[in-house]
Design an enzyme around this catalytic site. Structure first.
Site, mmCIF file in Angstrom:
data_model
loop_
_atom_site.group_PDB
_atom_site.id
_atom_site.type_symbol
_atom_site.label_atom_id
_atom_site.label_comp_id
_atom_site.label_asym_id
_atom_site.label_seq_id
_atom_site.Cartn_x
_atom_site.Cartn_y
_atom_site.Cartn_z
ATOM 1 N N ARG A 207 0.728 -1.198 -0.179
ATOM 2 C CA ARG A 207 0.025 0.055 -0.074
ATOM 3 C C ARG A 207 0.857 1.183 -0.066
ATOM 4 N NH1 ARG A 207 -2.045 -3.652 -1.340
ATOM 5 N NH2 ARG A 207 -4.165 -4.773 -0.745
ATOM 6 N N SER A 256 -10.962 0.525 3.327
ATOM 7 C CA SER A 256 -10.381 0.096 4.330
ATOM 8 C C SER A 256 -9.531 1.192 4.980
ATOM 9 C CB SER A 256 -9.206 -1.043 3.850
ATOM 10 O OG SER A 256 -9.756 -2.316 3.337
ATOM 11 N N GLU A 332 -4.436 3.516 6.235
ATOM 12 C CA GLU A 332 -4.525 3.320 4.605
ATOM 13 C C GLU A 332 -5.191 4.762 3.775
ATOM 14 O OE1 GLU A 332 -6.296 0.142 1.501
ATOM 15 O OE2 GLU A 332 -5.316 -0.444 3.175
#
Length: 337
Positions: A207, A256, A332
């Site tokens: 990520r 998320s 995130e």
């Protein structure tokens, strides 16, 4: 500054010099004068420059104040023209689909740039390679790949973002990431210089990437493998059904919230949250900012949550997970201020 327009009440510093200005007139008057040159830009392709622009309509949480400058860029020429005139006088944030952004309740004191129609094109370079504009939605690229018998893009059907944002943070799901399909990315920096960066020069991590923050993604070259339309279609349907079972849909969410702490534990974030927090009690504490009962790593704006509500909930989750498990959660979603 025309001092005669003000009542001199207090000493203030502006650009290194002291000025006597009336407090209730200070910021709007002085900042407005600093933006006069931007208002005079003659764009070539119907790009639009807005001031004090509502941000809540441009993110999935439907949360946020206003941006001092909001620029819809319809072409590279107009984007370069804006960057030249803006000349790094303040912050710049490039907005994609807004699916993982939490804007602040206050004014964003800089420029938000959103790429328009000419960055939304998609085409085949060869039998298994796609060139996509950075503002193309991931879902659109997945569908285009399917229609052309190119597999490897199925996971994009489950990511509610844009290609530019996906490359920026190496988005992924169900065992696939952008690193698996990216060949190169075309960018322009804040000085207006256009570059092509091959994937070999990009460090893809979980990520995240090493790509500098002063780059605006224009397009990407993406590659898969030849397959049959029927096979690809079945895989997309399978992934979508899997997502609908596990995740909340048709709600105001940023997806998320936290990254899975892969370097600290084998457990998923939702598992850590579930064992650390009483969800029912937490959902009574922060106004309309709540934790999804279906997937505990998804936060939801039930109706009219503020950014402050959501941030307080985020901090509450981080503190309690750390207290219970010793795991330090990393965001995130992107917070802007």
């Amino acid at each position: 500054i025309c001092k005669k327009k003000y009542l001199w009440k207090k000493n203030c510093y502006w650009n290194g010099g002291r000025e006597h200005i009336k407090l209730d007139q200070k910021f709007t008057k002085i900042y407005k004068m600093k933006l006069d040159d931007l208002e005079k830009i003659k764009f070539l392709d119907n790009s639009k420059l807005n001031f004090d622009y509502d941000l809540s309509r441009y993110n999935w949480f439907n949360i946020g104040g206003k941006s001092k400058i909001f620029f819809f860029a319809n072409s590279l020429k107009d984007l370069s023209l804006f960057l030249k005139h803006y000349n790094n006088r303040g912050k710049i944030f490039v907005l994609g689909a807004g699916s993982n952004i939490l804007f602040d309740d206050n004014i964003y004191d800089g420029a938000i740039i959103k790429l328009g129609k000419n960055f939304n094109n998609i085409s085949k370079l060869n039998e298994n390679t796609i060139i996509s504009g950075s503002s193309c939605l991931d879902k659109k690229v997945s569908e285009f790949a399917m229609e052309n018998g190119i597999e490897g893009f199925e996971f994009l059907s489950c990511i509610p973002g844009s290609i530019g944002g996906g490359i920026r943070m190496n988005s992924g799901c169900y065992g696939r990431e952008f690193r698996d399909i990216t060949i190169s990315v075309q960018v322009v920096d804040f000085e207006g210089k256009v570059l092509t960066i091959p994937s070999q020069e990009i460090i893809f991590k979980y990520r995240s990437t090493n790509l500098p923050k002063n780059l605006i993604f224009l397009s990407a070259t993406l590659q898969g493998k030849l397959s049959t339309i029927n096979k690809i279609k079945k895989q997309i349907q399978y992934l979508k059904s899997k997502k609908e079972i596990a995740q909340p849909i048709r709600v105001k969410t940023g997806g998320s919230t936290f990254k899975n702490p892969v370097n600290q534990t084998n457990k998923k974030v939702w598992e850590l949250i579930k064992e650390s927090i009483n969800i029912n009690e937490a959902n009574k504490m922060f106004g309309d900012a709540i934790i999804s009962e279906k997937h505990n790593n998804f936060l939801i704006n039930r109706e009219s949550a503020s950014s402050k509500d959501m941030k307080n909930l985020i901090n509450f989750i981080k503190e309690n997970v750390y207290k219970k498990t010793g795991v330090n959660l990393e965001l995130e979603i992107i917070l802007t201020s």
